[in-house]
Design a protein around this motif. Structure first.
Motif, PDB file in Angstrom:
ATOM      1  N   GLU A 115       0.834  -1.203   0.000  1.00  0.00           N
ATOM      2  CA  GLU A 115       0.000   0.000   0.000  1.00  0.00           C
ATOM      3  C   GLU A 115       0.873   1.258   0.000  1.00  0.00           C
ATOM      4  N   LEU A 116       1.930   1.227   0.795  1.00  0.00           N
ATOM      5  CA  LEU A 116       2.853   2.360   0.837  1.00  0.00           C
ATOM      6  C   LEU A 116       3.525   2.559  -0.521  1.00  0.00           C
ATOM      7  N   GLY A 117       3.900   1.461  -1.149  1.00  0.00           N
ATOM      8  CA  GLY A 117       4.554   1.544  -2.444  1.00  0.00           C
ATOM      9  C   GLY A 117       3.666   2.127  -3.530  1.00  0.00           C
ATOM     10  N   ASN A 118       2.369   1.938  -3.367  1.00  0.00           N
ATOM     11  CA  ASN A 118       1.423   2.438  -4.373  1.00  0.00           C
ATOM     12  C   ASN A 118       0.959   3.870  -4.100  1.00  0.00           C
ATOM     13  N   ALA A 119       1.287   4.397  -2.935  1.00  0.00           N
ATOM     14  CA  ALA A 119       0.862   5.751  -2.576  1.00  0.00           C
ATOM     15  C   ALA A 119       1.678   6.779  -3.364  1.00  0.00           C
ATOM     16  N   LYS A 120       1.046   7.928  -3.597  1.00  0.00           N
ATOM     17  CA  LYS A 120       1.694   8.975  -4.395  1.00  0.00           C
ATOM     18  C   LYS A 120       1.648  10.317  -3.661  1.00  0.00           C
TER      19      LYS A 120
END
Length: 200
Positions: free
Chosen positions: A132-137
């Protein structure tokens, strides 16, 4: 004259021999103390609490370094990037230090693939949270990263306190104190930072 030189040289050699002998006796007298102090080295003095702390803190640090690396690429706030760089610079050498201790103790060293995401109560992020963190922008990443790292640090502090209470190895206890102090300061910084970050 040659005889005089030979005599002088012989006296000098005898004097050197006596001096060395004196030094040798001093060393010999201090050897028991030296042997006693060597028993306090990391390789010789440790207990189960030291092994547990070190074995669990390595993957804990590895995840923090991973998160710091993500912030280096994805964070948009300079303060977040700066903090992430500081975390990586501090924890990467500590991983190497603790790995050396485990090796000297004859214990297995956790690999990055080991993960450690299943350890409970230590602030570790799950695979889903990391994804989820990796997909956050943008600002969402900065806020999510900061919130997660606060939780991560809180877990490390709990582990460090346990080590200081139950550990035996002086170097491991000293590292635990260092971790507690440094990460308490970083939590305060991140909490202030959260108040400055945009909500979305």
């Amino acid at each position: 004259m040659k005889h005089v030189y030979r005599t002088t040289a012989a006296c000098a050699a005898a004097l050197i021999t006596l001096t060395l002998a004196g030094c040798g006796s001093d060393d010999a007298g201090s050897m028991p103390g030296m042997n006693h102090s060597s028993s306090s080295t990391p390789a010789a003095t440790y207990n189960d609490a030291d092994v547990t702390f070190t074995t669990q803190m390595i993957p804990h640090h590895q995840q923090a370094v991973q998160m710091a690396g993500m912030a280096g690429y994805q964070a948009t706030t300079p303060a977040v990037k700066k903090l992430a760089a500081a975390i990586e610079a501090a924890q990467d050498p500590e991983i190497k230090l603790m790995s050396g201790w485990l090796t000297s103790w004859g214990k297995p060293v956790p690999s990055p693939e080991h993960g450690g995401h299943n350890m409970s109560g230590d602030g570790m992020m799950t695979e889903e949270e990391m994804s989820e963190l990796g997909n956050a922008k943008g600002a969402m990443f900065d806020r999510m990263w900061t919130q997660m790292m606060i939780k991560h640090h809180q877990g490390a502090i709990t582990m460090a306190k346990t080590e200081q209470t139950n550990g035996k190895n002086p170097a491991s206890i000293a590292l635990a104190k260092k971790i507690q102090s440094a990460q308490t300061t970083e939590i305060a910084t991140m909490k202030r930072l959260l108040g400055q970050l945009p909500v979305s």
